[in-house]
Design an enzyme around this catalytic site. Structure first.
Site, mmCIF file in Angstrom:
data_model
loop_
_atom_site.group_PDB
_atom_site.id
_atom_site.type_symbol
_atom_site.label_atom_id
_atom_site.label_comp_id
_atom_site.label_asym_id
_atom_site.label_seq_id
_atom_site.Cartn_x
_atom_site.Cartn_y
_atom_site.Cartn_z
ATOM 1 N N GLU A 1 0.840 -1.200 0.000
ATOM 2 C CA GLU A 1 0.000 0.000 0.000
ATOM 3 C C GLU A 1 0.871 1.245 0.000
ATOM 4 O OE1 GLU A 1 -2.324 1.565 -1.303
ATOM 5 O OE2 GLU A 1 -3.913 0.352 -0.419
ATOM 6 N N ASP B 1 -7.384 -0.574 -3.418
ATOM 7 C CA ASP B 1 -8.362 0.523 -3.457
ATOM 8 C C ASP B 1 -9.057 0.513 -4.812
ATOM 9 O OD1 ASP B 1 -5.957 1.231 -4.654
ATOM 10 O OD2 ASP B 1 -6.268 3.360 -4.334
#
Length: 322
Positions: A204, A279
């Site tokens: 991430e 995401d």
């Protein structure tokens, strides 16, 4: 090999049991249904299993069921027994954006151990997901490992062809909220050498080739038709990336060292992503932009030894990808 030990048997013997195991081409242990297809002619579904215990997929069932129409792969079943099935984002089980759809079931056929099988052939718009934080997928700073067999010729630089641990929120929550293998030509921080594709870690807020945003000079491209990609992370201080040709040879260690600054401890949330970044693809959100191929993979609890990973690679080579 039919009836023999599979990759998850090997991980279990090494003290790092599988918490999720997925494949469209073979059993990773025992006899099990592998995936489900849905045909367009009448929207009915059929589960695709294996020819024999521990063996290759029963592609003839898919061929018969899908004859004269189009089929998509709706779900890849978890072979670990924990129920971590991967449904396509956009399904009734995992609602998704309007651009999200299941992958075609017949884009690529191959042979495994001399038997016909089909891959999960991801193109932009396709991705699969599961919230596994209550069903064994490591969270927080707990150690974990994972591998996948993928394709070194069907790749792009779109975000992000991942397999591994992701956010339950399907949002980019924080550094360390993800811990997933990425295989692509994407050069996140710049300075990459060559054109890939590379095995990197999606932690991430970045794809990491090593322990920092600087390019890891030990990286190399994996351009063979079948590629083994591995990632493991102890959750607090160390991670490793390894890769190899899934048809022959041993693994190459690309990185074995410190986590990047800001990623210790890890903050994993315990969802499983396949084919996109973390995401992505929830209702009202965007679509997956990546291309890639998934044949098999698993996630394990604990930090696998190099001996265990090498035995997994030997099992993959013995499976006979062609």
């Amino acid at each position: 090999m039919p009836g023999g030990a599979g990759t998850c048997d090997i991980y279990a013997s090494g003290g790092t049991p599988c918490v999720a195991a997925h494949s469209t081409v073979r059993a990773l242990y025992g006899a099990y249904k592998l995936y489900q297809v849905r045909r367009s002619s009448d929207s009915t579904t059929r589960n695709i299993g294996v020819l024999s215990a521990g063996g290759a997929a029963d592609a003839s069932t898919q061929d018969s069921f899908c004859a004269g129409t189009t089929c998509v792969i709706t779900v890849v079943y978890d072979q670990s027994g924990r129920g971590n099935d991967l449904w396509y984002q956009g399904s009734s089980v995992v609602p998704g954006s309007s651009q999200s759809r299941p992958a075609l079931a017949t884009s690529e056929s191959l042979a495994v151990g001399g038997s016909k099988a089909y891959s999960l052939y991801i193109n932009p718009g396709n991705s699969y997901w599961r919230d596994g934080h209550l069903t064994g997928v490591p969270t927080g700073s707990a150690p974990e490992g994972m591998y996948m067999v993928t394709n070194g010729t069907h790749v792009n630089g779109g975000c992000c062809f991942d397999y591994g641990n992701s956010e339950t929120t399907r949002a980019a929550d924080a550094a360390g909220a993800m811990d997933a293998i990425n295989f692509s030509t994407q050069c996140w921080f710049g300075g990459c050498v060559g054109s890939g594709p590379w095995i990197q870690a999606d932690l991430e807020w970045g794809l990491y080739s090593g322990g920092s945003q600087a390019w890891n000079t030990n990286q190399r491209a994996f351009t063979s038709k079948f590629v083994t990609a591995m990632l493991k992370n102890n959750g607090t201080s160390r991670f490793a990336l390894r890769g190899g040709n899934a048809q022959t040879g041993s693994l190459t260690t690309l990185w074995d060292g410190a986590l990047p600054p800001g990623y210790s401890p890890m903050r994993k949330q315990g969802a499983i992503i396949l084919g996109s970044g973390g995401d992505c693809c929830k209702p009202g959100g965007g679509a997956n932009l990546s291309a890639g191929t998934f044949y098999e993979g698993a996630m394990v609890s604990g930090y696998p030894s190099e001996a265990t990973e090498s035995a997994v690679q030997a099992n993959i080579v013995a499976a006979g990808y062609r």
